[in-house]
Scaffold this motif. Structure first.
Motif, PDB file in Angstrom:
ATOM      1  N   ILE A  80      63.262  84.818 -52.837  1.00 30.86           N
ATOM      2  CA  ILE A  80      63.034  83.592 -52.922  1.00 30.86           C
ATOM      3  C   ILE A  80      63.374  82.906 -54.455  1.00 30.86           C
TER       4      ILE A  80
ATOM      5  N   ASP B 230      64.648  78.917 -56.467  1.00 28.33           N
ATOM      6  CA  ASP B 230      64.729  77.611 -56.555  1.00 28.33           C
ATOM      7  C   ASP B 230      66.084  77.333 -56.019  1.00 28.33           C
ATOM      8  N   ARG B 231      66.145  75.847 -55.371  1.00 25.63           N
ATOM      9  CA  ARG B 231      67.490  75.332 -54.928  1.00 25.63           C
ATOM     10  C   ARG B 231      68.332  75.221 -56.091  1.00 25.63           C
TER      11      ARG B 231
ATOM     12  N   ALA C 239      65.064  78.625 -51.500  1.00 21.98           N
ATOM     13  CA  ALA C 239      65.874  79.228 -50.339  1.00 21.98           C
ATOM     14  C   ALA C 239      65.575  80.748 -50.445  1.00 21.98           C
ATOM     15  N   ILE C 240      65.495  81.353 -49.540  1.00 21.77           N
ATOM     16  CA  ILE C 240      65.410  82.970 -49.271  1.00 21.77           C
ATOM     17  C   ILE C 240      67.058  83.440 -49.622  1.00 21.77           C
TER      18      ILE C 240
ATOM     19  N   GLN D  51      56.767  69.762 -53.489  1.00 23.17           N
ATOM     20  CA  GLN D  51      57.831  69.372 -53.177  1.00 23.17           C
ATOM     21  C   GLN D  51      58.953  69.768 -53.771  1.00 23.17           C
TER      22      GLN D  51
ATOM     23  N   TYR E 150      68.112  80.073 -45.176  1.00 20.94           N
ATOM     24  CA  TYR E 150      66.697  79.734 -44.685  1.00 20.94           C
ATOM     25  C   TYR E 150      65.996  79.066 -46.002  1.00 20.94           C
ATOM     26  N   THR E 151      65.297  78.146 -45.874  1.00 15.09           N
ATOM     27  CA  THR E 151      64.701  76.971 -46.792  1.00 15.09           C
ATOM     28  C   THR E 151      63.245  76.624 -46.572  1.00 15.09           C
ATOM     29  N   SER E 152      62.577  76.423 -47.812  1.00 17.04           N
ATOM     30  CA  SER E 152      61.388  75.920 -47.578  1.00 17.04           C
ATOM     31  C   SER E 152      60.739  75.098 -48.656  1.00 17.04           C
ATOM     32  N   GLU E 153      59.915  73.906 -48.336  1.00 17.75           N
ATOM     33  CA  GLU E 153      59.576  72.969 -49.257  1.00 17.75           C
ATOM     34  C   GLU E 153      58.095  73.407 -49.601  1.00 17.75           C
ATOM     35  N   THR E 154      57.902  73.413 -50.808  1.00 18.54           N
ATOM     36  CA  THR E 154      56.380  73.925 -51.249  1.00 18.54           C
ATOM     37  C   THR E 154      55.615  72.626 -51.379  1.00 18.54           C
TER      38      THR E 154
ATOM     39  N   ILE F 179      61.965  72.668 -53.518  1.00 17.61           N
ATOM     40  CA  ILE F 179      62.674  73.369 -52.333  1.00 17.61           C
ATOM     41  C   ILE F 179      63.226  74.745 -52.859  1.00 17.61           C
TER      42      ILE F 179
END
Length: 481
Positions: free
Chosen positions: A298, A300-301, A329-330, A325, A318-322, A327
């Motif tokens: 993972i 950072d964007r 990405a795997i 705030q 595949y992305t995720s926001e912590t 973002i």
């Protein structure tokens, strides 16, 4: 008066416009009977295309890949024609030629049965016997959409919307039946011959999206001779015996679950085989001077934006926001992480070439309809490597890694290997002068390998040209690696 240049350099002179089939007849009667389509200045055309100016022309028969593909494309039209005759109300989606065959996607409430396939196949033979003439018409965009809306052919309406503005919208008639298609097509239905077979029915979401309607896809195959058809059907029979999905279950190696589509659940025996292969690769890479690393899954964007992946590949990540705030990405690729390892500490030109390897787990979104066992997945381990070198070292390093790959394939039983060289795509990063240097260095390495190779125009990665390796398996199937 204009000239038509043939592949051997000879020129034919004509005082007025002429069709492709008329040119073929001028050359020889046998060619006019065998020709299926042609190219005019490199662009594939129907044989009834009118030529009225200087150009180069080449004819293709069923012995050529271009001719065989056109024949299969015609066969899929004839299949759709037969389906709509036998099952009125069936709506059409798309029907392309594919490797070794063709398919068409249909929207129909009732499922197609094995008996239906036999009926469709028999109707197709009737259509071939009638030898219905083919003709092409160009329709205006609004007229085409209105026409298909009235027929309730919503997928054809969508397909019209996908055609770029300014491009011709062509309709191909086979007798009275017609379809939206860019072509080219054969002169008549009889030209496809008798050596075709419908093989199976499968479900397929429209445009590969599980949120869309599930369509019924009928697959078939079409060949120039009975022997070619029989040989192919024998290969399919053998392939079913070797289906890795069945063997994986039978041998207790792995399984898949709906809760994690496209990701493998490895069992003890399967994981032991996996690790055995990793050990072998680790040994080969160590012998070749690679230093093994491992990078985070993972990132950072901002790193993906810097690398260009976010813009070019973002829809498949595949992305995720912590909670803070940010973002993340795997990783779909190992490249940016590997570059960060190289960037740590001072490096000298004397350190080059610097070789790093990684068994990196990556995740990429693939449409659910395209997933296929271990061969098309969303999560997999890349036996990846990166070589940092000077421009002068590129060709030598490309040849070195190509030889290493071929050596590994040979150890694994693959000796019949074909290379494909893919150059710059339309959507890419980097300046053209850098691409010029990269392509020149890579093609030198391909030529130095002394192996058969072909050129895939415009099929390179967005960040650089590439060499693809095509392997042939035990029953004659080709796999691109």
């Amino acid at each position: 008066m204009f000239n038509i240049t043939l592949p051997d350099g000879n020129k034919l002179n004509f005082p007025k416009k002429i069709t492709g089939i008329e040119v073929a007849e001028k050359i020889s009667k046998s060619l006019s009977k065998q020709a299926l389509i042609m190219s005019v200045d490199g662009e594939l055309k129907d044989l009834y295309y009118i030529i009225d100016k200087d150009c180069s022309i080449k004819f293709f028969t069923s012995k050529d890949p271009e001719g065989l593909e056109a024949m299969r494309h015609d066969t899929t039209h004839i299949m759709a024609m037969a389906v709509q005759e036998l099952f009125p109300g069936t709506k059409l989606a798309i029907g392309p030629a594919i490797q070794d065959g063709f398919y068409y996607d249909f929207s129909r409430k009732e499922p197609f049965t094995p008996d239906d396939l036999k009926k469709i196949e028999n109707k197709m033979k009737e259509i071939v016997e009638k030898d219905e003439k083919t003709r092409r018409e160009v329709w205006e965009r609004t007229k085409t959409k209105d026409h298909y809306k009235k027929l309730g052919e919503k997928y054809k309406v969508e397909l019209v919307d996908m055609i770029p503005e300014g491009k011709e919208i062509s309709i191909y008639y086979h007798g009275k039946w017609y379809d939206l298609c860019r072509g080219p097509h054969l002169l008549s239905t009889g030209k496809i011959g008798k050596f075709f077979k419908l093989t199976k029915v499968a479900g397929a979401y429209w445009r590969g999206d599980s949120n869309n309607e599930m369509l019924q896809r009928i697959y078939g195959t079409s060949w120039a001779t009975k022997k070619d058809l029989d040989d192919y059907l024998k290969r399919i029979e053998e392939a079913e015996k070797r289906d890795h999905r069945k063997l994986g279950k039978l041998m207790d190696l792995f399984h898949f679950r709906e809760e994690s589509p496209g990701a493998v659940f490895w069992h003890e025996k399967g994981w032991a085989l996996f690790q055995k292969l990793v050990s072998y690769m680790r040994y080969k890479q160590d012998q070749a001077g690679y230093k093994e690393i491992n990078t985070p899954e993972i990132l950072d964007r901002s790193l993906w934006e810097k690398s260009g992946h976010w813009e070019k590949f973002g829809a498949n990540m595949y992305t995720s926001e912590t909670p803070d705030q940010k973002i993340f990405a795997i990783k779909p690729m190992n490249c940016p992480g590997c570059v960060q390892v190289f960037n740590q500490g001072l490096k000298s030109y004397r350190d080059l070439p610097f070789k790093m390897s990684e068994f990196g787990k990556v995740h990429r979104y693939e449409p659910s309809g395209s997933l296929h066992g271990l061969l098309r997945v969303r999560a997999f381990t890349q036996d990846d490597a990166h070589i940092f070198c000077t421009e002068d070292q590129i060709t030598e390093e490309c040849l070195s890694v190509t030889n290493l790959i071929l050596e590994i394939y040979k150890d694994l039983g693959f000796e019949n290997v074909i290379l494909k060289y893919s150059d710059r795509p339309d959507l890419r990063v980097g300046d053209d002068d850098v691409w010029d240097k990269s392509e020149a260095a890579l093609i030198k390495a391909v030529e130095a390998s002394n192996l058969e190779y072909s050129i895939n125009k415009g099929e390179g990665a967005f960040y650089g040209p590439k060499i693809e390796f095509v392997l042939r398996d035990a029953i004659g199937r080709d796999w691109q690696c």
